[in-house]
Design a protein around this motif. Structure first.
Motif, PDB file in Angstrom:
ATOM      1  N   ASP A 126       0.832  -1.250  -0.237  1.00 21.30           N
ATOM      2  CA  ASP A 126       0.008   0.162  -0.030  1.00 21.30           C
ATOM      3  C   ASP A 126       0.825   1.242   0.263  1.00 21.30           C
ATOM      4  N   GLU A 127       2.098   1.180   0.785  1.00 25.53           N
ATOM      5  CA  GLU A 127       2.805   2.435   0.723  1.00 25.53           C
ATOM      6  C   GLU A 127       3.627   2.497  -0.365  1.00 25.53           C
ATOM      7  N   ALA A 128       3.981   1.382  -1.113  1.00 27.74           N
ATOM      8  CA  ALA A 128       4.748   1.544  -2.306  1.00 27.74           C
ATOM      9  C   ALA A 128       3.903   1.994  -3.739  1.00 27.74           C
ATOM     10  N   ARG A 129       2.639   1.735  -3.627  1.00 27.53           N
ATOM     11  CA  ARG A 129       2.019   2.033  -4.837  1.00 27.53           C
ATOM     12  C   ARG A 129       1.441   3.356  -4.994  1.00 27.53           C
ATOM     13  N   ILE A 130       1.636   3.851  -3.744  1.00 28.41           N
ATOM     14  CA  ILE A 130       1.296   5.752  -3.679  1.00 28.41           C
ATOM     15  C   ILE A 130       2.581   6.132  -4.107  1.00 28.41           C
ATOM     16  N   HIS A 131       3.632   5.619  -3.917  1.00 28.26           N
ATOM     17  CA  HIS A 131       4.984   6.573  -4.019  1.00 28.26           C
ATOM     18  C   HIS A 131       5.162   6.735  -5.417  1.00 28.26           C
ATOM     19  N   PRO A 132       5.416   8.254  -5.584  1.00 23.49           N
ATOM     20  CA  PRO A 132       5.622   8.932  -7.060  1.00 23.49           C
ATOM     21  C   PRO A 132       6.752   8.238  -7.679  1.00 23.49           C
ATOM     22  N   HIS A 133       7.661   7.469  -7.274  1.00 29.93           N
ATOM     23  CA  HIS A 133       8.480   6.927  -7.864  1.00 29.93           C
ATOM     24  C   HIS A 133       8.503   5.635  -8.340  1.00 29.93           C
ATOM     25  N   GLY A 134       7.463   5.058  -7.910  1.00 29.46           N
ATOM     26  CA  GLY A 134       7.213   3.406  -7.994  1.00 29.46           C
ATOM     27  C   GLY A 134       8.237   2.492  -7.626  1.00 29.46           C
ATOM     28  N   LEU A 135       8.238   2.354  -6.249  1.00 28.76           N
ATOM     29  CA  LEU A 135       9.255   1.585  -5.725  1.00 28.76           C
ATOM     30  C   LEU A 135       9.268   0.171  -5.963  1.00 28.76           C
ATOM     31  N   LEU A 136       8.161  -0.485  -6.568  1.00 24.48           N
ATOM     32  CA  LEU A 136       8.043  -1.800  -7.038  1.00 24.48           C
ATOM     33  C   LEU A 136       8.367  -2.142  -8.340  1.00 24.48           C
ATOM     34  N   GLY A 137       8.959  -3.016  -8.654  1.00 24.14           N
ATOM     35  CA  GLY A 137       9.097  -3.562 -10.176  1.00 24.14           C
ATOM     36  C   GLY A 137       8.162  -4.553 -10.736  1.00 24.14           C
ATOM     37  N   ASN A 138       8.061  -4.945 -11.807  1.00 24.13           N
ATOM     38  CA  ASN A 138       6.998  -5.726 -12.159  1.00 24.13           C
ATOM     39  C   ASN A 138       7.204  -7.090 -11.390  1.00 24.13           C
ATOM     40  N   LYS A 139       8.393  -7.748 -11.198  1.00 25.02           N
ATOM     41  CA  LYS A 139       8.701  -8.849 -10.636  1.00 25.02           C
ATOM     42  C   LYS A 139       7.948  -8.877  -9.245  1.00 25.02           C
ATOM     43  N   GLN A 140       8.111  -7.873  -8.314  1.00 29.55           N
ATOM     44  CA  GLN A 140       7.906  -7.758  -7.316  1.00 29.55           C
ATOM     45  C   GLN A 140       6.146  -7.807  -7.069  1.00 29.55           C
ATOM     46  N   ILE A 141       5.740  -7.065  -7.922  1.00 24.97           N
ATOM     47  CA  ILE A 141       4.223  -7.031  -8.052  1.00 24.97           C
ATOM     48  C   ILE A 141       3.426  -8.307  -8.511  1.00 24.97           C
ATOM     49  N   VAL A 142       4.015  -8.892  -9.462  1.00 25.51           N
ATOM     50  CA  VAL A 142       3.349 -10.294  -9.992  1.00 25.51           C
ATOM     51  C   VAL A 142       3.805 -11.385  -8.809  1.00 25.51           C
ATOM     52  N   GLY A 143       4.799 -11.301  -8.227  1.00 28.59           N
ATOM     53  CA  GLY A 143       5.288 -12.073  -7.115  1.00 28.59           C
ATOM     54  C   GLY A 143       4.202 -12.161  -5.981  1.00 28.59           C
ATOM     55  N   THR A 144       3.923 -10.705  -5.600  1.00 28.42           N
ATOM     56  CA  THR A 144       3.067 -10.306  -4.703  1.00 28.42           C
ATOM     57  C   THR A 144       1.600 -10.885  -4.871  1.00 28.42           C
ATOM     58  N   PHE A 145       1.060 -10.820  -6.106  1.00 27.31           N
ATOM     59  CA  PHE A 145      -0.116 -11.482  -6.803  1.00 27.31           C
ATOM     60  C   PHE A 145      -0.267 -12.884  -6.494  1.00 27.31           C
ATOM     61  N   TYR A 146       0.554 -13.589  -7.011  1.00 27.73           N
ATOM     62  CA  TYR A 146       0.731 -15.045  -6.955  1.00 27.73           C
ATOM     63  C   TYR A 146       0.804 -15.610  -5.461  1.00 27.73           C
ATOM     64  N   ASP A 147       1.550 -14.702  -4.557  1.00 25.74           N
ATOM     65  CA  ASP A 147       1.744 -15.091  -3.141  1.00 25.74           C
ATOM     66  C   ASP A 147       0.422 -15.090  -2.509  1.00 25.74           C
ATOM     67  N   LEU A 148      -0.289 -13.844  -2.669  1.00 27.68           N
ATOM     68  CA  LEU A 148      -1.640 -13.668  -2.028  1.00 27.68           C
ATOM     69  C   LEU A 148      -2.660 -14.666  -2.619  1.00 27.68           C
ATOM     70  N   LEU A 149      -2.625 -15.049  -3.778  1.00 33.28           N
ATOM     71  CA  LEU A 149      -3.669 -15.517  -4.466  1.00 33.28           C
ATOM     72  C   LEU A 149      -3.348 -17.072  -4.173  1.00 33.28           C
ATOM     73  N   LEU A 150      -2.251 -17.736  -4.312  1.00 37.44           N
ATOM     74  CA  LEU A 150      -2.024 -19.055  -4.284  1.00 37.44           C
ATOM     75  C   LEU A 150      -1.751 -19.660  -3.008  1.00 37.44           C
ATOM     76  N   LYS A 151      -1.007 -18.865  -2.144  1.00 40.10           N
ATOM     77  CA  LYS A 151      -0.612 -19.364  -0.765  1.00 40.10           C
ATOM     78  C   LYS A 151      -1.351 -18.939   0.151  1.00 40.10           C
ATOM     79  N   ASP A 152      -1.943 -17.768   0.191  1.00 42.23           N
ATOM     80  CA  ASP A 152      -3.160 -17.328   1.064  1.00 42.23           C
ATOM     81  C   ASP A 152      -4.522 -17.317   0.460  1.00 42.23           C
ATOM     82  N   GLY A 153      -4.741 -17.652  -0.570  1.00 43.36           N
ATOM     83  CA  GLY A 153      -6.044 -17.794  -1.216  1.00 43.36           C
ATOM     84  C   GLY A 153      -7.040 -16.460  -0.975  1.00 43.36           C
ATOM     85  N   ASP A 154      -6.326 -15.345  -0.578  1.00 40.91           N
ATOM     86  CA  ASP A 154      -7.044 -13.964  -0.580  1.00 40.91           C
ATOM     87  C   ASP A 154      -7.267 -13.311  -2.032  1.00 40.91           C
TER      88      ASP A 154
END
Length: 549
Positions: free
Chosen positions: A24-52
């Protein structure tokens, strides 16, 4: 670095919460602190490991914006994985969305939450992939989303696929994956069709219009799943029309692979469901019965006659169908004749038009005892007793013989006229004079004499109308004699026959006779009648009824 560590943190509850806070903090940062790899990794982590799925979808939307800035497209697989996970989401027992004290580890959703998520995902795809080549995402993703939603075990979630499918069909999506649409036709359960579920008839039509012929079992399966058909007449008509187009027309025996034959029992069920409601569907059933080599049944005749009667401006077809029915050996039931006469009686001009049509010398193909009976009863229900008896007199003129329905209808016409002129009121004296009574009794005796001369036995309906006639004149003892005559002749009586005599005796204070009528119920073929006994008791002891209340 922190993200990479949290993605592998063994303490999932702590890791997930910290992960979402940082995201939440990183996505509102004006310089985009996260790269595609971290974003995609977060997506799959939340979806597959946590089922959220809600948190994963939140990340997916951010990833979409990130890709837009870079001129890239989101990987379709991310949406597809999200759909797959939604299919297996467990719903919380409580349905509303305001549930307190959720455990952090509880990834179940309420029905409202999941339905809102489905709506949000659908609108996201429709809005963000609506221009040019991006539409391909809609063509691919929305049909797949529908398939996963109808695979969910909750019926409310299945229903949420309907507006998405209707959008697909209204927009006439190109058929990129015909097998997917075919699979939707195989994922059917009887009763899980209709206004709240997928428009399977339109899916079938969509396949056809794009040159993909459904297999016979798929088309027949769609038809059967609209059973009992009464709530889905338009859809049933569309499916039958498609099957009619698919079935071979050259008269040669169809092969197993192309046999779209609908069994006669199903056609009869559809005919019954559309009787009096959809004449086009009735006629289509007839066409298909002929196409498949079936002979129309008695029920199919009556169904189409009822539809002609209800449709209006189809009187010639009514009478022609009644005559055809008799020509093949079926006798129109009293019920269908009464149905026709009821619709005729609503419009005096229609009655007069039917009368002119049936007496016209060139319309012998429409004349029969049954058609004249329907017209006669129509006049009776329209309170025109003179015209009704004129039709009866015309039978001899046209060399037609009266039948049991003729005399039953005439007795009912007499009753209707008598009841109209002398309405019954238990608290007031009888309105009819001795001369009035003699006139009505004289007319009924003429009918009885004609009936005996014609050699026609009295029926249940005749006895019932005769009893009602005598009761309307206050001749209760005579009505009881007719009741006993019916019992001696072993003709089962209508429950209403005993109810009217017993109630009238009780209202006149003759309770012994009223109870005697009730005791005849078993002999009359009506079984025990506690309602009649209770009614007599209430009339005898009105205070008892008030006390019980």
């Amino acid at each position: 670095t922190i993200f990479n560590y949290l993605l592998t943190d063994p303490d999932r509850a702590r890791g997930q919460q910290t992960l979402m806070n940082l995201f939440d903090e990183a996505r509102i940062h004006p310089h985009g602190l996260l790269g595609n790899k971290q974003i995609v990794g977060t997506f799959y982590d939340l979806l597959l490991k946590d089922g959220d799925v809600a948190a994963a979808y939140d990340v997916l939307k951010y990833h979409f914006l990130h890709c837009e800035e870079q001129g890239r497209s989101v990987d379709l697989v991310m949406y597809q994985r999200l759909f797959q996970k939604i299919r297996s989401v467990e719903l919380h027992a409580k349905h509303n969305s305001n549930i307190d004290n959720f455990k952090a580890s509880d990834k179940r959703m309420t029905l409202d939450q999941l339905q809102n998520l489905i709506t949000d995902i659908t609108e996201h795809i429709r809005k963000e992939y609506s221009d040019g080549k991006k539409m391909v995402y809609q063509y691919i993703l929305l049909p797949e989303f529908v398939m996963y939603l109808v695979s969910h075990k909750n019926h409310h979630i299945k229903r949420s696929a309907k507006p998405i499918m209707e959008y697909i069909l209204d927009a006439q999506f190109p058929l990129l994956n015909p097998d997917l649409y075919t699979n939707l036709l195989t994922m059917l359960t009887p009763g899980i069709t209709g206004q709240n579920y997928l428009p399977h008839h339109r899916i079938l039509s969509h396949l056809m219009s794009n040159g993909h012929l459904p297999r016979p079992e798929h088309a027949i399966n769609v038809l059967h799943c609209y059973s009992p058909y009464s709530d889905n007449l338009q859809a049933t008509h569309r499916v039958l029309s498609i099957i009619q187009q698919l079935h071979p027309e050259d008269g040669s025996p169809p092969s197993e692979a192309t046999d779209y034959r609908v069994d006669l029992g199903t056609l009869e069920s559809i005919s019954m469901a559309s009787a009096g409601r959809n004449v086009d569907l009735n006629l289509l059933v007839w066409d298909m019965a002929e196409q498949f080599g079936y002979k129309p049944t008695e029920a199919m005749f009556e169904d189409v006659i009822m539809s002609f009667a209800a449709a209006g401006f189809q009187d010639e077809n009514i009478y022609s169908a009644l005559v055809d029915m008799e020509n093949v050996g079926f006798a129109p039931s009293q019920g269908v004749l009464k149905y026709v006469s009821t619709h005729l009686s609503k419009h005096p001009k229609r009655l007069n038009h039917s009368s002119k049509m049936l007496v016209w010398h060139e319309n012998e193909h429409m004349r029969s005892t049954s058609t004249m009976n329907a017209l006669m009863m129509g006049y009776g229900l329209g309170r025109d007793i003179n015209s009704a008896f004129r039709v009866y007199e015309d039978l001899e003129k046209f060399h037609l013989k009266p039948d049991a329905n003729t005399f039953s209808f005439l007795m009912e016409v007499l009753y209707i006229d008598t009841h109209e002129r002398f309405p019954y009121n238990a608290s007031e004296p009888q309105l009819c004079s001795t001369d009035d009574i003699n006139d009505v009794i004289g007319a009924s005796h003429i009918l009885l004499d004609d009936m005996e001369e014609a050699g026609i036995a009295k029926t249940k309906h005749f006895f019932h109308n005769h009893i009602r006639l005598l009761c309307s004149l206050g001749l209760l003892d005579d009505a009881k004699l007719i009741l006993e005559e019916a019992i001696r002749s072993r003709t089962p009586l209508a429950v209403g026959s005993l109810m009217v005599i017993g109630s009238r005796f009780a209202e006149r204070g003759e309770f012994d006779k009223a109870y005697a009528v009730a005791e005849l119920s078993v002999a009359a073929g009506c079984g025990e009648l506690p309602n009649l006994v209770g009614r007599i008791n209430n009339i005898k002891n009105p205070n008892r009824r008030k006390d019980r209340r």
